[in-house]
Design a protein around this motif. Structure first.
Motif, PDB file in Angstrom:
ATOM      1  N   LEU A 213      21.279   3.058 -52.897  1.00  0.00           N
ATOM      2  CA  LEU A 213      20.142   3.947 -52.654  1.00  0.00           C
ATOM      3  C   LEU A 213      20.471   5.398 -53.016  1.00  0.00           C
ATOM      4  N   ILE A 214      21.726   5.802 -52.869  1.00  0.00           N
ATOM      5  CA  ILE A 214      22.102   7.205 -53.063  1.00  0.00           C
ATOM      6  C   ILE A 214      21.786   7.726 -54.467  1.00  0.00           C
ATOM      7  N   PRO A 215      22.218   7.058 -55.553  1.00  0.00           N
ATOM      8  CA  PRO A 215      21.888   7.583 -56.901  1.00  0.00           C
ATOM      9  C   PRO A 215      20.390   7.697 -57.132  1.00  0.00           C
ATOM     10  N   PHE A 216      19.649   6.696 -56.665  1.00  0.00           N
ATOM     11  CA  PHE A 216      18.194   6.713 -56.814  1.00  0.00           C
ATOM     12  C   PHE A 216      17.597   7.892 -56.057  1.00  0.00           C
ATOM     13  N   SER A 217      18.070   8.125 -54.839  1.00  0.00           N
ATOM     14  CA  SER A 217      17.558   9.231 -54.024  1.00  0.00           C
ATOM     15  C   SER A 217      17.878  10.578 -54.656  1.00  0.00           C
ATOM     16  N   ILE A 218      19.044  10.698 -55.252  1.00  0.00           N
ATOM     17  CA  ILE A 218      19.430  11.956 -55.907  1.00  0.00           C
ATOM     18  C   ILE A 218      18.498  12.252 -57.076  1.00  0.00           C
ATOM     19  N   ILE A 219      18.196  11.234 -57.880  1.00  0.00           N
ATOM     20  CA  ILE A 219      17.284  11.416 -59.020  1.00  0.00           C
ATOM     21  C   ILE A 219      15.911  11.881 -58.539  1.00  0.00           C
TER      22      ILE A 219
ATOM     23  N   PHE B 283      15.203  13.355 -55.699  1.00  0.00           N
ATOM     24  CA  PHE B 283      15.321  14.687 -55.102  1.00  0.00           C
ATOM     25  C   PHE B 283      15.325  15.760 -56.187  1.00  0.00           C
ATOM     26  N   VAL B 284      16.097  15.533 -57.247  1.00  0.00           N
ATOM     27  CA  VAL B 284      16.159  16.491 -58.358  1.00  0.00           C
ATOM     28  C   VAL B 284      14.785  16.652 -59.002  1.00  0.00           C
ATOM     29  N   TYR B 285      14.091  15.534 -59.197  1.00  0.00           N
ATOM     30  CA  TYR B 285      12.739  15.571 -59.778  1.00  0.00           C
ATOM     31  C   TYR B 285      11.802  16.399 -58.894  1.00  0.00           C
ATOM     32  N   THR B 286      11.855  16.155 -57.574  1.00  0.00           N
ATOM     33  CA  THR B 286      10.979  16.866 -56.640  1.00  0.00           C
ATOM     34  C   THR B 286      11.293  18.358 -56.624  1.00  0.00           C
ATOM     35  N   VAL B 287      12.570  18.692 -56.589  1.00  0.00           N
ATOM     36  CA  VAL B 287      12.973  20.103 -56.596  1.00  0.00           C
ATOM     37  C   VAL B 287      12.528  20.783 -57.891  1.00  0.00           C
ATOM     38  N   PHE B 288      12.634  20.080 -59.010  1.00  0.00           N
ATOM     39  CA  PHE B 288      12.209  20.639 -60.293  1.00  0.00           C
ATOM     40  C   PHE B 288      10.706  20.970 -60.274  1.00  0.00           C
TER      41      PHE B 288
ATOM     42  N   PHE C  37       5.103  16.566 -51.311  1.00  0.00           N
ATOM     43  CA  PHE C  37       6.045  16.020 -52.292  1.00  0.00           C
ATOM     44  C   PHE C  37       7.169  15.240 -51.613  1.00  0.00           C
ATOM     45  N   PHE C  38       7.624  15.722 -50.468  1.00  0.00           N
ATOM     46  CA  PHE C  38       8.723  15.023 -49.807  1.00  0.00           C
ATOM     47  C   PHE C  38       8.249  13.769 -49.068  1.00  0.00           C
ATOM     48  N   ILE C  39       6.991  13.738 -48.681  1.00  0.00           N
ATOM     49  CA  ILE C  39       6.435  12.479 -48.162  1.00  0.00           C
ATOM     50  C   ILE C  39       6.378  11.451 -49.286  1.00  0.00           C
ATOM     51  N   SER C  40       6.039  11.923 -50.492  1.00  0.00           N
ATOM     52  CA  SER C  40       6.059  11.033 -51.657  1.00  0.00           C
ATOM     53  C   SER C  40       7.473  10.510 -51.918  1.00  0.00           C
ATOM     54  N   LEU C  41       8.449  11.383 -51.728  1.00  0.00           N
ATOM     55  CA  LEU C  41       9.847  10.992 -51.884  1.00  0.00           C
ATOM     56  C   LEU C  41      10.215   9.900 -50.882  1.00  0.00           C
ATOM     57  N   LEU C  42       9.768  10.057 -49.657  1.00  0.00           N
ATOM     58  CA  LEU C  42      10.012   9.049 -48.620  1.00  0.00           C
ATOM     59  C   LEU C  42       9.323   7.734 -48.969  1.00  0.00           C
ATOM     60  N   LEU C  43       8.086   7.833 -49.447  1.00  0.00           N
ATOM     61  CA  LEU C  43       7.311   6.639 -49.785  1.00  0.00           C
ATOM     62  C   LEU C  43       7.993   5.817 -50.872  1.00  0.00           C
ATOM     63  N   ILE C  44       8.468   6.479 -51.913  1.00  0.00           N
ATOM     64  CA  ILE C  44       9.069   5.738 -53.020  1.00  0.00           C
ATOM     65  C   ILE C  44      10.409   5.123 -52.601  1.00  0.00           C
TER      66      ILE C  44
ATOM     67  N   ALA D 167       9.506   1.975 -50.855  1.00  0.00           N
ATOM     68  CA  ALA D 167       9.129   0.980 -51.862  1.00  0.00           C
ATOM     69  C   ALA D 167      10.376   0.391 -52.527  1.00  0.00           C
ATOM     70  N   PHE D 168      11.352   1.241 -52.807  1.00  0.00           N
ATOM     71  CA  PHE D 168      12.592   0.797 -53.436  1.00  0.00           C
ATOM     72  C   PHE D 168      13.357  -0.170 -52.529  1.00  0.00           C
TER      73      PHE D 168
END
Length: 226
Positions: free
Chosen positions: A117-123, A125-130, A150-157, A160-161
């Motif tokens: 999960l960590i590599p996926f979460s980092i990607i 997070f970087v996308y959201t911060v960008f 945006f961070f709720i979207s991050l949690l949602l995905i 899903a993962f």
């Protein structure tokens, strides 16, 4: 008449016909009153399909889906007039609630590999911060609500993962891909609203959004535990 709502092929064709009509209305007619007529049937159709085809065993999970659908429906109505700050604020709240309800529906109690999960979460997070950094100077008073959304979207995905291996592959693929499409639609809508116009934005935002909710809710209906 009701048998139509149990036919995936017919509902799918009808859904994309309605989506095409709504995009054409968006491109060629005034928002009021025409989009208030053309846009709501998308979520209403998905609601009927879910109601007649879901195999939820827990009432709470069904409740989360119904609440998500209601939030998407109301959000769709308010966001049509997104140039109005009040309507825009309400739509952001409603879409955020829809994502929270979906997160609750997709969450599950199961062991999962944190390392994967960590590599996926980092990607993500970087996308959201960008995206947030790109919009930072234009958000103004909407910075906090946009950041939260945006961070709720991050949690949602991430939820899903984490369904991978827990549910059947078809359901997993539909929902996960649907949320990816939603992320693109959400980002494009934010850039259009707060920053600048994008090529083919009026077509792509609605197309990605329509595909996303179709895949998400069809994927939920197709869900079976492994």
């Amino acid at each position: 008449m009701l048998h139509i709502f149990k036919n995936e092929r017919k509902i799918s064709i009808l859904f994309f016909i309605i989506l095409t009509i709504d995009i054409l209305v968006k491109l060629n007619l005034d928002p009021f009153p025409y989009r208030y007529i053309s846009k709501p049937p998308l979520v209403l159709l998905l609601s009927l399909y879910y109601y007649y085809n879901n195999n939820e065993k827990r009432k709470r999970k069904k409740l989360w889906v119904i609440l998500a659908l209601c939030s998407f429906l109301l959000g769709d109505i308010f966001v049509i007039n997104h140039t109005n700050i009040i309507f825009l604020s309400v739509s952001l709240l409603l879409f955020a609630l829809a994502k929270v309800f979906l997160s609750l529906r997709l969450s599950h109690i199961s062991d999962f590999n944190v390392i994967k999960l960590i590599p996926f979460s980092i990607i993500l997070f970087v996308y959201t911060v960008f995206i947030v950094s790109f919009l930072f100077n234009s958000l103004g008073d909407f910075f906090a609500p946009a950041l939260l959304s945006f961070f709720i979207s991050l949690l949602l995905i991430q939820f899903a993962f984490l369904r991978r291996g827990v549910v059947n592959r078809v359901s997993y693929s539909y929902v996960f891909l649907g949320i990816i499409f939603y992320k693109f639609s959400e980002a494009m809508m934010a850039i259009k609203t707060f920053k600048m116009d994008l090529p083919m934005q009026d077509i792509l935002i609605m197309l990605f959004y329509g595909i996303s909710i179709y895949l998400i809710f069809f994927g939920i209906v197709k869900e079976h535990k492994n």
